[in-house]
Write an enzyme that holds these catalytic residues in place. Sequence first.
Site, mmCIF file in Angstrom:
data_model
loop_
_atom_site.group_PDB
_atom_site.id
_atom_site.type_symbol
_atom_site.label_atom_id
_atom_site.label_comp_id
_atom_site.label_asym_id
_atom_site.label_seq_id
_atom_site.Cartn_x
_atom_site.Cartn_y
_atom_site.Cartn_z
ATOM 1 N N SER A 121 -36.285 -32.480 33.957
ATOM 2 C CA SER A 121 -35.212 -33.452 33.784
ATOM 3 C C SER A 121 -33.867 -32.778 34.020
ATOM 4 O O SER A 121 -33.788 -31.570 34.261
ATOM 5 C CB SER A 121 -35.271 -34.055 32.380
ATOM 6 O OG SER A 121 -34.877 -33.072 31.439
ATOM 7 N N LYS A 122 -32.835 -33.584 33.926
ATOM 8 C CA LYS A 122 -31.455 -33.143 34.153
ATOM 9 C C LYS A 122 -31.135 -31.815 33.467
ATOM 10 O O LYS A 122 -30.484 -30.956 34.044
ATOM 11 C CB LYS A 122 -30.484 -34.202 33.614
ATOM 12 C CG LYS A 122 -30.080 -35.214 34.650
ATOM 13 C CD LYS A 122 -28.659 -34.962 35.095
ATOM 14 C CE LYS A 122 -28.335 -35.390 36.504
ATOM 15 N NZ LYS A 122 -28.980 -34.631 37.545
#
Length: 473
Positions: A243-244
Amino acid sequence: MPDTVRVRFAPSPTGSFHVGGARTALFNWAFARRHQGVFVLRIEDTDRSRSTEASIGQILEALRWLGLDWDEGPPTPGYRQTERFEIYRAHAERLLGEGRAYRCRCTPATLDVLRKEAQALGQTFRYPGTCRDADVPASESHTLRLKVPTSGQTVVEDAILGTVSFDNDTLDDWILVRSDGTPTYNFCVVVDDVTMKITHAIRGNEHLNNTPKQLACYAALGYSAPVFAHLPLILAPDRSKMSKRHGATTVEEFRDQGIPREALINYLARLGWSHGDREILSPEEIAAHFDLAHVGKAGAVFDREKLLWLSLEWIKVMPPERLAAELEPFLARAGLPVPADRSYVARVADSLRERSHTLVEMAEQAAFYFRPPPAYDSQATAKFWTAEAPHRYTVLIKRMQSQEAFDAASLEGLYRGLAAEMGLKLVDLAQLTRIAITGKTESPPIFQVAALLGKAETLSRLEAALAAVEHRR
Ligand code: GLU
């Protein structure tokens, strides 16, 4: 293998285009190319509230940048699900007419009560088939549900995972068409794969659980299903979902970081697929050798260091003209004046290609080729700007003024001669020059750098360094 392999990449345009999607696209593309098949791009935009034109634009741009050319798909009409509602409607009517689907009048409120009851008992909610035999008239508000077998097993022969079995009592009569007449996601996927004659559905592992539902729909429609191949998840180094917070995850971000397309493709190919012990593979080689048999089952960990290593390897071998063209936007972004003469940029890039992991890094390292150093590194000056430095700069400037040939070899000759005359080591004069030209003590070979900058610019930087060192002392 069927006569013509037809595969599809079917993104839902609901946000940024991540590397997971890019890898799915790559594997489909490579599989199609390997088998002289057809690569279809289909936009799964049935969820109108979450799909955006911007996201579609991003996907198309990223695929083009990666060079994953599709044989069928946008901008040709008919490859966006929102353009295909008539096709879904016709298939829904046929299923209804043949008694393989039925109208259901159960309202969301009724179903909610049942769902809560199931939850209270710790069970997973399954639609109990209330309307299966109720013959609900078309005039009543209704959804359309598929009659799904509720006993036995559904077996998926997955080309990557092998045999995966699902107990049918975990399935239920799922909705094909909502009460507002819109088709549901799984129904569209099946109808599309059938009507687009898809032979292999190569997609992310997160769709494995949809597969038994979809197989029930193929059976109801009387079509055979494609070969399924579910790709392993891409994991962060801590084996959680990427994820980010793990840094860059979208194709756009990696492109903006100056990673060449070949490097990203190479990296994504190796993320889950292997070809002997080969690490460096061009897109063409991947297309020539890709096979599902060598895709791993286990999640693949995203390794940024390895991506950067591949990026360096691909920068090393990029033809100079292309490297220059790729570098130019990064120079502009770094605020450096890009000369009209591309051959200058090409020579600059050539001098740096062994030491830049990305084009962003190359643009930073290239700055001194386009403007004098804005400052001199303090450690460098502390070491080399000694009491003798002004004299040495003065001698260098004088000799250089009368120097005719300004290629690297002639300059080296000049410096060697001068060092011998002055009883110095070559490095003493070379480092003074390097500081004057680049502001630092590390750079590509300094005589090459000076030759590239030319006599006038080299002299002006030596003079500026002399002025600066005199000012300090
Ligand atoms: N639209 C789905 C996605 O973006 C892919 C569906 C499929 O490949 O069957 O994840």
